[in-house]
Design a protein around this motif. Structure first.
Motif, PDB file in Angstrom:
ATOM      1  N   ARG A 194       0.839  -1.205   0.000  1.00 30.62           N
ATOM      2  CA  ARG A 194       0.000   0.000   0.000  1.00 30.62           C
ATOM      3  C   ARG A 194       0.870   1.248   0.000  1.00 30.62           C
ATOM      4  NH1 ARG A 194      -1.372   3.065   4.054  1.00 30.62           N
ATOM      5  NH2 ARG A 194      -0.794   1.482   5.554  1.00 30.62           N
ATOM      6  N   ASP A 195       1.932   1.261   0.820  1.00 32.38           N
ATOM      7  CA  ASP A 195       2.830   2.414   0.885  1.00 32.38           C
ATOM      8  C   ASP A 195       3.503   2.663  -0.457  1.00 32.38           C
ATOM      9  OD1 ASP A 195       2.151   2.725   3.527  1.00 32.38           O
ATOM     10  OD2 ASP A 195       4.000   1.819   4.300  1.00 32.38           O
ATOM     11  N   VAL A 196       3.937   1.594  -1.119  1.00 33.33           N
ATOM     12  CA  VAL A 196       4.570   1.732  -2.428  1.00 33.33           C
ATOM     13  C   VAL A 196       3.577   2.275  -3.445  1.00 33.33           C
ATOM     14  CG1 VAL A 196       5.566   0.438  -4.358  1.00 33.33           C
ATOM     15  CG2 VAL A 196       6.346   0.002  -2.030  1.00 33.33           C
ATOM     16  N   ALA A 197       2.333   1.801  -3.401  1.00 32.13           N
ATOM     17  CA  ALA A 197       1.316   2.278  -4.342  1.00 32.13           C
ATOM     18  C   ALA A 197       1.016   3.755  -4.117  1.00 32.13           C
ATOM     19  CB  ALA A 197       0.044   1.449  -4.212  1.00 32.13           C
ATOM     20  N   VAL A 198       0.882   4.156  -2.850  1.00 32.87           N
ATOM     21  CA  VAL A 198       0.613   5.566  -2.541  1.00 32.87           C
ATOM     22  C   VAL A 198       1.778   6.426  -3.001  1.00 32.87           C
ATOM     23  CG1 VAL A 198       0.366   7.218  -0.636  1.00 32.87           C
ATOM     24  CG2 VAL A 198      -0.982   5.120  -0.660  1.00 32.87           C
ATOM     25  N   THR A 199       2.995   5.986  -2.721  1.00 33.62           N
ATOM     26  CA  THR A 199       4.171   6.743  -3.133  1.00 33.62           C
ATOM     27  C   THR A 199       4.251   6.814  -4.648  1.00 33.62           C
ATOM     28  OG1 THR A 199       5.326   6.042  -1.132  1.00 33.62           O
ATOM     29  CG2 THR A 199       6.670   6.906  -2.911  1.00 33.62           C
ATOM     30  N   GLY A 200       3.908   5.750  -5.340  1.00 36.78           N
ATOM     31  CA  GLY A 200       3.920   5.765  -6.802  1.00 36.78           C
ATOM     32  C   GLY A 200       2.933   6.763  -7.376  1.00 36.78           C
ATOM     33  N   VAL A 201       1.745   6.827  -6.802  1.00 37.23           N
ATOM     34  CA  VAL A 201       0.745   7.799  -7.257  1.00 37.23           C
ATOM     35  C   VAL A 201       1.249   9.213  -6.999  1.00 37.23           C
ATOM     36  CG1 VAL A 201      -1.575   8.693  -6.806  1.00 37.23           C
ATOM     37  CG2 VAL A 201      -1.211   6.235  -7.043  1.00 37.23           C
ATOM     38  N   GLU A 210      16.429  -3.833  -4.590  1.00 38.99           N
ATOM     39  CA  GLU A 210      15.381  -3.236  -5.411  1.00 38.99           C
ATOM     40  C   GLU A 210      15.625  -1.761  -5.736  1.00 38.99           C
ATOM     41  OE1 GLU A 210      12.912  -5.019  -6.714  1.00 38.99           O
ATOM     42  OE2 GLU A 210      13.791  -6.771  -5.762  1.00 38.99           O
ATOM     43  N   GLN A 211      16.742  -1.203  -5.306  1.00 40.90           N
ATOM     44  CA  GLN A 211      16.969   0.226  -5.506  1.00 40.90           C
ATOM     45  C   GLN A 211      17.123   0.591  -6.976  1.00 40.90           C
ATOM     46  OE1 GLN A 211      20.088   1.248  -2.746  1.00 40.90           O
ATOM     47  NE2 GLN A 211      18.593   1.644  -1.129  1.00 40.90           N
ATOM     48  N   GLY A 212      17.690  -0.281  -7.766  1.00 45.75           N
ATOM     49  CA  GLY A 212      17.791  -0.015  -9.204  1.00 45.75           C
ATOM     50  C   GLY A 212      16.408   0.056  -9.846  1.00 45.75           C
ATOM     51  N   SER A 213      15.545  -0.879  -9.487  1.00 46.96           N
ATOM     52  CA  SER A 213      14.174  -0.871 -10.002  1.00 46.96           C
ATOM     53  C   SER A 213      13.417   0.359  -9.510  1.00 46.96           C
ATOM     54  CB  SER A 213      13.427  -2.130  -9.557  1.00 46.96           C
ATOM     55  OG  SER A 213      14.023  -3.273 -10.101  1.00 46.96           O
ATOM     56  N   ALA A 214      13.646   0.732  -8.248  1.00 51.71           N
ATOM     57  CA  ALA A 214      12.973   1.910  -7.695  1.00 51.71           C
ATOM     58  C   ALA A 214      13.417   3.171  -8.429  1.00 51.71           C
ATOM     59  CB  ALA A 214      13.255   2.032  -6.199  1.00 51.71           C
ATOM     60  N   ALA A 215      14.704   3.280  -8.719  1.00 49.39           N
ATOM     61  CA  ALA A 215      15.208   4.448  -9.449  1.00 49.39           C
ATOM     62  C   ALA A 215      14.617   4.504 -10.850  1.00 49.39           C
ATOM     63  CB  ALA A 215      16.733   4.408  -9.510  1.00 49.39           C
ATOM     64  N   ALA A 216      14.509   3.364 -11.502  1.00 53.01           N
ATOM     65  CA  ALA A 216      13.902   3.327 -12.840  1.00 53.01           C
ATOM     66  C   ALA A 216      12.424   3.695 -12.777  1.00 53.01           C
ATOM     67  CB  ALA A 216      14.079   1.941 -13.454  1.00 53.01           C
ATOM     68  N   ALA A 217      11.736   3.209 -11.743  1.00 53.74           N
ATOM     69  CA  ALA A 217      10.318   3.540 -11.578  1.00 53.74           C
ATOM     70  C   ALA A 217      10.132   5.032 -11.324  1.00 53.74           C
ATOM     71  CB  ALA A 217       9.713   2.718 -10.441  1.00 53.74           C
ATOM     72  N   LEU A 218      11.029   5.635 -10.555  1.00 52.93           N
ATOM     73  CA  LEU A 218      10.966   7.079 -10.318  1.00 52.93           C
ATOM     74  C   LEU A 218      11.109   7.849 -11.624  1.00 52.93           C
ATOM     75  CD1 LEU A 218      13.127   7.464  -7.095  1.00 52.93           C
ATOM     76  CD2 LEU A 218      10.724   8.104  -7.343  1.00 52.93           C
ATOM     77  N   ASN A 219      12.052   7.434 -12.437  1.00 59.44           N
ATOM     78  CA  ASN A 219      12.264   8.094 -13.725  1.00 59.44           C
ATOM     79  C   ASN A 219      11.036   7.946 -14.615  1.00 59.44           C
ATOM     80  OD1 ASN A 219      13.784   9.536 -15.673  1.00 59.44           O
ATOM     81  ND2 ASN A 219      14.334   7.608 -16.666  1.00 59.44           N
ATOM     82  N   LEU A 220      10.474   6.751 -14.662  1.00 55.33           N
ATOM     83  CA  LEU A 220       9.272   6.518 -15.457  1.00 55.33           C
ATOM     84  C   LEU A 220       8.107   7.365 -14.956  1.00 55.33           C
ATOM     85  CD1 LEU A 220       7.697   4.988 -17.645  1.00 55.33           C
ATOM     86  CD2 LEU A 220       7.229   3.229 -15.924  1.00 55.33           C
ATOM     87  N   ALA A 221       7.910   7.402 -13.648  1.00 53.19           N
ATOM     88  CA  ALA A 221       6.814   8.191 -13.074  1.00 53.19           C
ATOM     89  C   ALA A 221       6.990   9.674 -13.385  1.00 53.19           C
ATOM     90  CB  ALA A 221       6.733   7.966 -11.566  1.00 53.19           C
TER      91      ALA A 221
END
Length: 166
Positions: free
Chosen positions: A5-12, A131-142
């Motif tokens: 849930r925290d990851v989803a909220v942060t992603g939004v 998972e930090q590499g994936s998180a960084a890529a997700a940040l860039n995508l978002a």
């Protein structure tokens, strides 16, 4: 489950921040030149003011992040951004002094400076080391998706308003 849930909220939130800012940013010059009749150089001053205030917001959050925490800075940044968008929309009315538009965009820029880095740092802090590499890529995508969606959605709203005679 709380972690998901925290990851989803942060992603939004990560996507919402650039959506909101770039929905405004994409049309500042158009609004000031086309609707308020200002010269392009003066409209450029408004854009520069927003950029400078983004820098000021970044400077502010860098000095207060540890003391206030990332969530407080992100909330404050969203608040500045929301007020900036609201005031800028009000400033489209010719009866409102054009300086309100300049201050509104500067406030929106300040909000981005407050929220942008802390939001990213919070995501990377909460990501597992593997998972930090994936998180960084997700940040860039978002960020990129938010920028594109912000400009596209505000353009669609503008076009619909113009077609309806608003």
């Amino acid at each position: 489950e709380d972690g998901i849930r925290d990851v989803a909220v942060t992603g939004v939130q990560t996507c919402a921040l650039p959506i909101c800012f770039y929905a405004l940013d994409a049309y500042v010059a158009l609004a000031l030149i086309g609707w308020r009749g200002l010269p392009a150089a003066v409209a450029g001053i408004a854009l520069a003011g927003g950029s400078l205030c983004w820098t000021l917001g970044s400077w502010t959050q860098a000095r207060w992040a540890i003391r206030l925490g990332y969530p407080a800075l992100v909330r404050a940044g969203f608040a500045f951004l929301a007020v900036g968008i609201l005031l800028f929309s009000v400033a489209l009315d010719p009866a409102v002094p054009v300086g309100v538009a300049f201050g509104a965009f500067a406030g929106a820029g300040y909000g981005m400076g407050l929220a942008y880095a802390p939001q990213s740092l919070a995501v990377l802090r909460d990501a597992a080391p593997a998972e930090q590499g994936s998180a960084a890529a997700a940040l860039n995508l978002a960020d990129l998706l938010g920028t594109a969606l912000g400009a596209a959605l505000s353009g669609a709203i503008l076009a619909a308003g113009l077609r309806s005679g608003a």
